[in-house]
Design a protein around this motif. Structure first.
Motif, short mmCIF file in Angstrom:
data_model
loop_
_atom_site.label_atom_id
_atom_site.label_comp_id
_atom_site.label_asym_id
_atom_site.label_seq_id
_atom_site.Cartn_x
_atom_site.Cartn_y
_atom_site.Cartn_z
N GLY A 1 0.79 -1.23 0.00
CA GLY A 1 0.00 0.00 0.00
C GLY A 1 0.82 1.27 0.00
N ILE A 2 0.11 2.42 -0.04
CA ILE A 2 0.71 3.76 -0.08
C ILE A 2 0.64 4.37 1.31
CG2 ILE A 2 0.51 6.08 -1.09
CD1 ILE A 2 -0.84 4.70 -3.52
N PRO A 3 1.71 5.01 1.78
CA PRO A 3 1.67 5.65 3.11
C PRO A 3 0.47 6.59 3.24
CG PRO A 3 3.90 5.69 2.23
CD PRO A 3 3.02 5.18 1.13
N GLU A 4 -0.22 6.50 4.36
CA GLU A 4 -1.42 7.31 4.58
C GLU A 4 -1.15 8.80 4.45
OE1 GLU A 4 -4.58 6.49 5.04
OE2 GLU A 4 -4.22 4.33 4.91
N ALA A 5 0.07 9.22 4.79
CA ALA A 5 0.41 10.64 4.78
C ALA A 5 0.31 11.26 3.38
CB ALA A 5 1.83 10.84 5.33
N ILE A 6 0.50 10.43 2.35
CA ILE A 6 0.44 10.98 0.98
C ILE A 6 -0.66 10.35 0.14
CG2 ILE A 6 2.90 11.58 0.96
CD1 ILE A 6 3.32 9.05 -0.80
N LEU A 7 -1.46 9.47 0.74
CA LEU A 7 -2.47 8.73 -0.02
C LEU A 7 -3.42 9.65 -0.78
CD1 LEU A 7 -3.73 6.00 -0.78
CD2 LEU A 7 -5.13 6.16 1.30
N TYR A 8 -3.83 10.76 -0.14
CA TYR A 8 -4.83 11.64 -0.75
C TYR A 8 -4.21 12.76 -1.58
CZ TYR A 8 -7.78 9.08 2.46
OH TYR A 8 -8.43 8.06 3.13
N THR A 9 -2.88 12.74 -1.72
CA THR A 9 -2.23 13.78 -2.52
C THR A 9 -1.33 13.19 -3.61
OG1 THR A 9 -0.41 13.91 -0.91
CG2 THR A 9 -2.25 15.45 -0.62
N VAL A 10 -1.42 11.87 -3.82
CA VAL A 10 -0.51 11.23 -4.78
C VAL A 10 -0.67 11.74 -6.21
CG1 VAL A 10 -0.13 9.09 -3.51
CG2 VAL A 10 -2.09 9.28 -5.05
N PHE A 11 -1.85 12.31 -6.53
CA PHE A 11 -2.07 12.82 -7.88
C PHE A 11 -1.67 14.28 -8.03
CE2 PHE A 11 -5.24 9.33 -7.51
CZ PHE A 11 -4.71 8.50 -8.48
N ASP A 12 -1.18 14.89 -6.94
CA ASP A 12 -0.69 16.26 -7.01
C ASP A 12 0.72 16.25 -7.61
OD1 ASP A 12 -3.00 16.98 -5.79
OD2 ASP A 12 -2.13 17.35 -3.82
N SER A 13 1.07 17.35 -8.26
CA SER A 13 2.42 17.45 -8.85
C SER A 13 3.48 17.41 -7.77
CB SER A 13 2.54 18.75 -9.65
OG SER A 13 1.62 18.76 -10.72
N PHE A 14 4.56 16.71 -8.06
CA PHE A 14 5.75 16.62 -7.20
C PHE A 14 5.51 15.90 -5.88
CE2 PHE A 14 5.95 20.71 -9.58
CZ PHE A 14 6.84 20.27 -10.57
N VAL A 15 4.45 15.09 -5.83
CA VAL A 15 4.24 14.20 -4.68
C VAL A 15 4.58 12.80 -5.16
CG1 VAL A 15 2.58 13.21 -3.05
CG2 VAL A 15 2.45 15.64 -3.66
N SER A 16 5.60 12.18 -4.55
CA SER A 16 6.08 10.88 -5.03
C SER A 16 5.88 9.79 -3.99
CB SER A 16 7.57 10.98 -5.40
OG SER A 16 8.07 9.71 -5.77
N THR A 17 5.50 8.61 -4.48
CA THR A 17 5.39 7.43 -3.59
C THR A 17 6.76 6.81 -3.37
OG1 THR A 17 5.00 5.99 -5.50
CG2 THR A 17 3.06 6.92 -4.40
N LYS A 18 7.78 7.31 -4.10
CA LYS A 18 9.12 6.72 -4.02
C LYS A 18 10.09 7.57 -3.21
CE LYS A 18 8.22 5.24 -8.75
NZ LYS A 18 8.61 5.39 -10.15
N GLY A 19 9.56 8.59 -2.55
CA GLY A 19 10.44 9.46 -1.76
C GLY A 19 11.35 10.27 -2.66
N ASP A 20 12.64 10.35 -2.28
CA ASP A 20 13.61 11.15 -3.04
C ASP A 20 13.96 10.53 -4.39
OD1 ASP A 20 13.69 12.93 -0.95
OD2 ASP A 20 15.43 11.99 0.02
N LYS A 21 13.61 9.27 -4.59
CA LYS A 21 13.94 8.59 -5.84
C LYS A 21 12.97 8.94 -6.98
CE LYS A 21 15.99 4.58 -3.53
NZ LYS A 21 15.91 3.11 -3.34
N GLY A 22 11.82 9.49 -6.65
CA GLY A 22 10.82 9.80 -7.67
C GLY A 22 10.76 11.28 -8.00
N THR A 23 10.14 11.59 -9.16
CA THR A 23 9.99 12.99 -9.59
C THR A 23 8.67 13.59 -9.14
OG1 THR A 23 9.00 12.33 -11.69
CG2 THR A 23 11.40 12.55 -11.63
N GLY A 24 7.68 12.74 -8.85
CA GLY A 24 6.36 13.23 -8.46
C GLY A 24 5.54 13.71 -9.64
#
Length: 420
Positions: A360-383
């Motif tokens: 699953g996706i961390p609850e802290a970002i679950l509702y913002t994953v479709f926002d720009s620059f929000v990444s499920t991969k932490g520093d490894k992703g572009t968001g």
């Protein structure tokens, strides 16, 4: 003497009777005249009040008509302009006197570019509906006096004044808005292509991995061909079997290259496409990576379910979600790594569900994953990936959402179902 007295009395009674009767008649006439005078006065007051109300109404209409920042025009039931305010003339690029008596089709291109149909036929259809009391809101392309195209947002409805049918038209210039929309769409298309190119190195690695097996197989078949020849076992049947096996491997390689080429080829126009076939092509491209990561993909659904949009862009949506699942599995120690993809029809829509068991996706970002620059991969992703996926789905008039399940994440995409 007695007779004279009786006669005098009768005469007196007759005179009194006639006097009273005449007085009553006179009083009645006076009362009637008074009542008629009173009624006439009240009627005059009502007429004056109604005239004042209508005059005030006309004054309000006139003030709104002349001072509105929106273009306001009045057309007769034959579709010809009768009145035009200052804003309307400015928007359409004509003087007031130049518009009066003209029809909408006369200040429009022969073909409406966004409708790809005759301006005359399109506006006549609108007028027919409006005259039957149906309000219309639509976009329309007009030509100014110097033949410049102007895109308008138009509202039309029926208005009855002085017993006549008139068409009320309000319009505003959306030419710049349309230009910005096209610019935004072009930027989005460029971003999609740049995102694909950013993954080019990884995808070439996938192709290289997928080609190893068929190349090794072809190499082995070639060696067997030589061995069979030396042993005297090479007959016509054996040669045909070798050729069939080699062609099978080559077909697999060609298909892989076709999928790769189609993925990176920009979509120029909307087309109808099978959702499940597009998903299958993406899964095929990723097959090498998925096998390497020991991830099993189970794809089910109806191939005949068609959506309207840019198939190449939709592949990017699927690729983003599958790559996110792969990365999530990479940071988990799950033994049975599964991704289930289901495509089904639900109430005139296509419902695509992609579910994994990667935690699953961390609850802290679950509702913002479709926002720009929000990444499920932490520093490894572009968001950018999921934000871009949302943009593509919404451009297809669809919706995308995500939620956590007991053991992973579930993405749901709902798209309009088009006729087969």
């Amino acid at each position: 003497m007695k007779v004279e007295f009786i006669y005098f009395g009768i005469t007196a009674l007759v005179i009194v009777y006639l006097f009273v009767k005449n007085r009553r008649l006179t009083t009645g006439l006076i009362d009637t005249k008074f009542q008629m005078s009173l009624m006439s006065k009240q009627l005059q007051e009502q007429v004056n009040a109604e005239l004042s109300r209508r005059l005030a109404s006309e004054n309000i209409f006139s003030a709104l008509f002349e001072n509105s920042s929106e273009g306001i025009l009045m057309l007769n039931e034959n579709g010809r302009f009768m009145m035009c305010n200052k804003a309307g003339g400015t928007i359409l690029g004509y003087n007031h006197s130049e518009l009066i008596g003209r029809a909408m089709s006369e200040i429009s291109p022969a073909i409406q570019p966004h409708l790809n149909r005759s301006s005359f036929e399109a506006i006549e259809e609108v007028f027919d509906d409006v005259l039957f009391d149906k309000q219309h809101r639509f976009e329309w392309c007009c030509l100014t006096k110097n033949k410049t195209e102007v895109m308008l947002e138009v509202v039309m409805f029926l208005l009855r004044r002085s017993g006549a049918k008139e068409i009320f038209m309000m319009c505003r210039d959306i030419t710049e808005l349309k230009r910005l929309q096209k610019e935004k769409e072009a930027n989005q298309a460029l971003l999609i292509q740049q995102t694909k190119l950013a993954e080019l190195g990884s995808m070439i690695g996938v192709i290289s991995h997928q080609w190893k097996q068929p190349i090794n197989t072809i190499s082995l078949l070639t060696q067997m061909l030589e061995s069979d020849f030396e042993d005297g076992e090479l007959d016509e049947k054996a040669i045909k079997e070798h050729i069939k096996s080699v062609n099978k491997q080559i077909s697999f390689m060609v298909q892989t290259m076709d999928d790769f080429r189609d993925f990176y080829k920009p979509s120029k126009e909307k087309t109808s496409f099978s959702i499940i076939k597009v998903i299958a092509s993406v899964v095929g491209l990723m097959e090498g990576q998925l096998l390497k990561d020991k991830i099993i993909v189970n794809l089910t659904g109806d191939e005949t379910l068609l959506a309207l949009g840019y198939s190449s862009e939709f592949k990017q949506v699927v690729l983003n979600i599958l790559n996110n699942a792969r990365d999530a599995f990479g940071s988990k120690s799950a033994k049975n790594r599964n991704i289930s993809i289901c495509v089904e029809s639900v109430e005139n829509t296509i419902e695509l569900t992609i579910r994994d068991n990667a935690g699953g996706i961390p609850e802290a970002i679950l509702y913002t994953v479709f926002d720009s620059f929000v990444s499920t991969k932490g520093d490894k992703g572009t968001g950018i990936g999921l934000s871009l996926a949302k943009t593509i789905v919404e451009k297809m008039n669809g919706k995308i959402s995500v939620s956590n399940t007991v053991d992973g994440a579930e993405f749901k995409i709902i798209l309009p179902l088009i006729s087969k």
